[in-house]
Design an enzyme around this catalytic site. Structure first.
Site, PDB file in Angstrom:
ATOM      1  N   MET A 168       0.728  -1.443  -0.237  1.00 43.94           N
ATOM      2  CA  MET A 168      -0.255   0.364  -0.547  1.00 43.94           C
ATOM      3  C   MET A 168       1.053   1.278   0.131  1.00 43.94           C
ATOM      4  O   MET A 168       1.936   1.576   0.673  1.00 43.94           O
ATOM      5  CB  MET A 168      -1.114  -0.027   1.049  1.00 43.94           C
ATOM      6  CG  MET A 168      -1.751  -0.474   1.282  1.00 43.94           C
ATOM      7  SD  MET A 168      -3.443  -0.885   2.654  1.00 43.94           S
ATOM      8  CE  MET A 168      -2.252  -1.586   3.333  1.00 43.94           C
TER       9      MET A 168
ATOM     10  N   CYS B  34      -2.521  -1.296 -10.194  1.00 45.52           N
ATOM     11  CA  CYS B  34      -2.642  -0.381 -10.027  1.00 45.52           C
ATOM     12  C   CYS B  34      -3.254   0.285 -10.819  1.00 45.52           C
ATOM     13  O   CYS B  34      -3.279   0.877 -12.285  1.00 45.52           O
ATOM     14  CB  CYS B  34      -1.582   0.430 -10.072  1.00 45.52           C
ATOM     15  SG  CYS B  34      -1.311   2.292  -9.277  1.00 45.52           S
TER      16      CYS B  34
HETATM   17  C1  LIG Z   1      -3.441   3.309  -0.124  1.00 45.75           C
HETATM   18  C2  LIG Z   1      -3.553   2.373  -0.555  1.00 45.75           C
HETATM   19  C3  LIG Z   1      -1.821   2.343  -1.634  1.00 45.75           C
HETATM   20  C4  LIG Z   1      -2.003   1.156  -2.365  1.00 45.75           C
HETATM   21  N1  LIG Z   1      -0.766   0.615  -2.372  1.00 45.75           N
HETATM   22  C5  LIG Z   1      -0.944  -0.293  -3.353  1.00 45.75           C
HETATM   23  C6  LIG Z   1       0.724  -0.477  -3.863  1.00 45.75           C
HETATM   24  O1  LIG Z   1       1.573   0.066  -4.146  1.00 45.75           O
HETATM   25  N2  LIG Z   1       0.071  -1.782  -4.719  1.00 45.75           N
HETATM   26  C7  LIG Z   1      -0.534  -2.555  -5.044  1.00 45.75           C
HETATM   27  O2  LIG Z   1      -0.426  -3.947  -5.907  1.00 45.75           O
HETATM   28  N3  LIG Z   1      -1.508  -2.133  -4.503  1.00 45.75           N
HETATM   29  C8  LIG Z   1      -1.749  -1.377  -3.845  1.00 45.75           C
HETATM   30  N4  LIG Z   1      -3.635  -0.833  -3.543  1.00 45.75           N
HETATM   31  C9  LIG Z   1      -3.925  -1.460  -3.601  1.00 45.75           C
HETATM   32  C10 LIG Z   1      -4.035  -2.875  -2.329  1.00 45.75           C
HETATM   33  O3  LIG Z   1      -2.934  -3.860  -1.826  1.00 45.75           O
HETATM   34  C11 LIG Z   1      -5.391  -4.138  -2.561  1.00 45.75           C
HETATM   35  O4  LIG Z   1      -5.032  -4.975  -3.053  1.00 45.75           O
HETATM   36  C12 LIG Z   1      -6.184  -2.998  -1.986  1.00 45.75           C
HETATM   37  O5  LIG Z   1      -6.303  -1.966  -1.213  1.00 45.75           O
HETATM   38  C13 LIG Z   1      -7.636  -4.425  -1.038  1.00 45.75           C
HETATM   39  O6  LIG Z   1      -7.572  -4.410  -0.844  1.00 45.75           O
HETATM   40  P1  LIG Z   1      -8.705  -4.038   0.481  1.00 45.75           P
HETATM   41  O7  LIG Z   1     -10.101  -4.293   0.049  1.00 45.75           O
HETATM   42  O8  LIG Z   1      -8.498  -5.032   1.721  1.00 45.75           O
HETATM   43  O9  LIG Z   1      -7.870  -2.875   1.330  1.00 45.75           O
HETATM   44  C14 LIG Z   1      -3.449   0.559  -2.473  1.00 45.75           C
HETATM   45  C15 LIG Z   1      -4.333   0.965  -1.681  1.00 45.75           C
HETATM   46  C16 LIG Z   1      -4.388   1.128  -0.391  1.00 45.75           C
HETATM   47  C17 LIG Z   1      -5.905   1.629  -0.330  1.00 45.75           C
END
Ligand SMILES: Cc1cc2nc3c(=O)[nH]c(=O)nc-3n(C[C@H](O)[C@H](O)[C@H](O)COP(=O)(O)O)c2cc1C
Length: 312
Positions: free
Chosen positions: A22, A105
């Site tokens: 993240m 992304c």
């Molecule tokens: C603030 C933020 C930054 C993120 N940065 C990345 C990242 O650098 N690389 C990536 O593959 N996913 C990134 N994601 C996606 C998360 O890894 C994840 O796939 C997504 O939040 C869904 O999961 P959740 O519903 O449990 O939050 C990011 C998500 C958030 C909210």
């Protein structure tokens, strides 16, 4: 859910609950705390392969993992197979056994360069990138979404392609690009992909508590889960999922967090970056409004520590 070890290429991972990459959150300090509470593998935020190859110190800093290197996977992004492989072979990624490729992304800055989730529309290019990265000898994993637009499901095709290209694991965020981070994950798409490959499939999306985790595993049959925003909102989510207990309180956790940030990033940066975590840490808690405001305007690590120690 059943917690068990996982094999990722030639590496053994202690358990099948991963901490998601993240950007802006899962820095060295945050990963360290979550690893100490039990996550099997923690991912760095996405790091530009080109940025690394052009010697960007900022990109290299995102990879710093200290003693936690064996429980950390570096996530890189890029659309150029040459740069991606070069990054895998570079001194920066040398300490990592597992390297993850970002193919999910949604951010326009990344997407418009043909990187991140844009690769989901170009399976040949994605395949070439994975194959080149695999040649580096690293255990290559891939993180995808289920497509671009609602109704899409590219997960099975991509999972098969990734497996045939030599990837050791695939993580599926069960949402499409246009959904960003909202809505229910597409459990069926993850399940179909899981059933189509032999490499481990990790399911991600919307896991905020134990029931969400059980639901995800039951509905997809995935080999493990990846927690993301749930782990920021509740830093002890991992402890619940592992069915463990911890003596660490939120107060101690927050003090450890700011201390680690200050050690690594210095006073000013740590105090500014800590602000965004406080809204998450205090979400749904009553009687902390004033403390939250004070923490979000505090300008030094000393002030932050004083506030947490005396008012939480
Ligand atoms: C603030 C933020 C930054 C993120 N940065 C990345 C990242 O650098 N690389 C990536 O593959 N996913 C990134 N994601 C996606 C998360 O890894 C994840 O796939 C997504 O939040 C869904 O999961 P959740 O519903 O449990 O939050 C990011 C998500 C958030 C909210």
């Amino acid at each position: 859910m059943q917690v068990h070890a996982l094999t990722v290429g030639n590496t053994q991972v202690e358990n099948n609950i991963f901490l998601a990459p993240m950007a802006g959150y899962t820095d060295y300090a945050y990963r360290k705390l979550q690893i100490s509470l039990g996550v099997g593998l923690a991912f760095t935020e996405l790091v530009s392969a080109k940025g690394l190859m052009y010697g960007g110190e900022n990109s290299a800093e995102l990879l710093f993992s200290g003693q936690d290197i064996n429980k950390t996977s570096a996530q890189i992004f890029g659309a150029d197979a040459y740069f991606m492989r070069s990054a895998c072979e570079s001194e920066y990624l040398q300490p990592f056994s597992i390297v993850d490729i970002n193919m999910g992304c949604p951010v326009p800055k990344v997407f418009k360069n043909g990187e991140g989730s844009a690769l989901l529309t170009d399976i040949k290019k994605a395949e070439n990138i994975i194959k080149e990265c695999v040649k580096s000898g690293k255990n290559i994993t891939v993180k995808i979404r289920t497509g671009q637009k609602r109704g899409d499901d590219i997960a099975t095709e991509f999972a098969k392609m990734a497996e045939n290209s030599g990837a050791s694991l695939i993580t599926i965020h069960g949402r499409v690009r246009e959904d960003y981070y909202s809505g229910e994950p597409d459990y069926n798409a993850i399940e179909r992909a899981k059933n189509a490959v032999k490499i481990p499939v990790i399911a991600n999306g919307g896991i905020f508590n134990k029931q969400d985790a059980e639901n995800m595993i039951n509905r997809t049959g995935a080999d493990g889960i990846m927690i993301a925003r749930g782990a920021i909102a509740n830093p002890f989510l991992i402890v619940d999922l592992l069915d463990k207990e911890t003596s660490v309180t939120l107060k101690e956790y927050m003090l450890n967090h700011i201390t680690l940030m200050a050690e690594r990033y210095g006073d000013r940066r740590a105090s500014l970056e800590f602000r965004k975590f406080t809204s998450y840490y205090f979400k749904g808690k009553v009687g902390v409004k004033e403390l939250k405001t004070a923490l979000q305007t505090a300008e030094s690590v000393g002030q932050i520590k004083f506030l947490i120690s005396n008012y939480l």
